[in-house]
Design an enzyme around this catalytic site. Structure first.
Site, PDB file in Angstrom:
ATOM      1  N   VAL A   1      43.517  34.409  42.111  1.00 48.55           N
ATOM      2  CA  VAL A   1      44.038  35.340  43.127  1.00 48.55           C
ATOM      3  C   VAL A   1      42.886  36.007  43.889  1.00 48.55           C
ATOM      4  CG1 VAL A   1      46.306  35.879  42.157  1.00 48.55           C
ATOM      5  CG2 VAL A   1      44.296  37.055  41.248  1.00 48.55           C
TER       6      VAL A   1
ATOM      7  N   ASP B   1      40.607  38.250  32.539  1.00 50.29           N
ATOM      8  CA  ASP B   1      40.906  36.817  32.531  1.00 50.29           C
ATOM      9  C   ASP B   1      40.627  36.282  31.122  1.00 50.29           C
ATOM     10  OD1 ASP B   1      41.307  34.350  34.312  1.00 50.29           O
ATOM     11  OD2 ASP B   1      39.313  33.934  33.549  1.00 50.29           O
TER      12      ASP B   1
ATOM     13  N   ARG C   1      37.834  40.573  49.594  1.00 54.28           N
ATOM     14  CA  ARG C   1      38.100  41.770  48.781  1.00 54.28           C
ATOM     15  C   ARG C   1      38.889  42.805  49.584  1.00 54.28           C
ATOM     16  NH1 ARG C   1      34.765  41.379  44.273  1.00 54.28           N
ATOM     17  NH2 ARG C   1      32.709  40.474  44.636  1.00 54.28           N
TER      18      ARG C   1
END
Ligand code: IMP
Length: 180
Positions: free
Chosen positions: A158, A107, A170
Site C-alpha cells: 500500500v 509488516d 507519502r
C-alpha cells in the site's frame, strides 16, 4: 475511484480520508483512556509515520505527552531487506519513560521487534506500539504485535498517508492498494 500508476503498478484507493480519520479517532481514544494519568513519550518512526503521528497526537484528549523521532530503514522498493539500519538514532532519554512507538505499518514486525529491544535496553518502563496499519498474515515476530491498530490489511503493498513506494506518494490523503 481514484487510482495511481507507478513503475508499472496500478494502485487503487482503499481507505478514504474519512475512513482514516475514523481509525485515527479510535486509536486516539484508546490511548487517551490508557495514558490519562501518565506522561508518555511518543517515538515516531520516520519516515513513514510522520503523517499518522501528526493526526494521532492532535486527536488525543487530556494526555500530557512528549514526542521524539527515530529514523530507520529496512525496505528497498516493495520488499523488506531483513536488516534494520538506524539512520537517525534516538535523541531523547527513554529511561523510566512509558514509550509509545508510532509506526505507519507493521509488516514482518522486524522493525518493531528490534526497536522494542532497543528501548528496553535503554531502560524504558514500558513500550507499546501504535500503528496505522497491521499485516497480521506477514508477522514473523510475536512480540511485535501492535497494541493499537488503525486498520488490519492483508498482504498487499500500500501507498499514501505516509507510506511510500521508493520515496514517493507519502503525501496522498488516502491509502491505495496495489492491484495485480
Ligand atoms: P517490518 O519491519 O517488516 O514490519 O516493516 C515495517 C516497515 O516496512 C514500515 O515502516 C514501512 O516503512 C515498510 N512497509 C511495509 N509494508 C509496506 C507497504 O505495504 N507499503 C509501504 N511500506 C511498507
Amino acid at each position: 475511484m481514484r487510482s495511481i500508476d507507478e513503475q508499472g503498478y496500478h494502485f487503487e484507493e482503499w481507505l478514504t480520508p474519512e475512513q482514516i480519520a475514523k481509525d485515527v479517532r479510535q486509536v486516539a481514544d484508546r490511548i487517551s483512556a490508557d495514558y490519562a494519568d501518565k506522561e508518555p513519550l511518543f517515538v515516531v518512526v520516520l519516515n513513514g509515520a510522520f503523517v499518522f503521528a501528526a493526526d494521532l497526537i492532535r486527536a488525543l484528549r487530556g494526555v500530557r505527552c512528549e514526542e521524539t523521532f527515530i529514523r530507520v530503514s529496512s525496505y528497498y522498493g516493495m520488499a523488506s531487506t531483513g536488516r534494520l539500519e538506524f539512520i537517525v538514532p534516538l535523541q531523547q532519554v527513554v529511561d523510566q519513560r512509558d514509550v509509545i512507538v508510532i509506526e505507519d505499518i507493521v509488516d514482518t514486525g522486524l522493525t518493531i521487534h528490534q526497536l522494542k529491544a532497543h528501548m528496553r535496553g535503554l531502560g524504558a518502563s514500558s513500550v507499546r506500539v501504535a500503528t496505522m496499519l497491521f499485516k497480521p498474515g506477514k508477522l514473523e515476530y510475536d512480540d511485535a504485535k501492535p497494541d493499537y491498530i488503525g486498520h488490519e490489511i492483508s498482504e498487499e503493498f500500500v501507498i499514501g498517508y505516509g507510506l511510500d513506494f521508493d520515496g514517493f506518494h507519502r503525501n496522498l490523503d488516502a491509502i491505495y492498494k496495489v492491484k495485480n
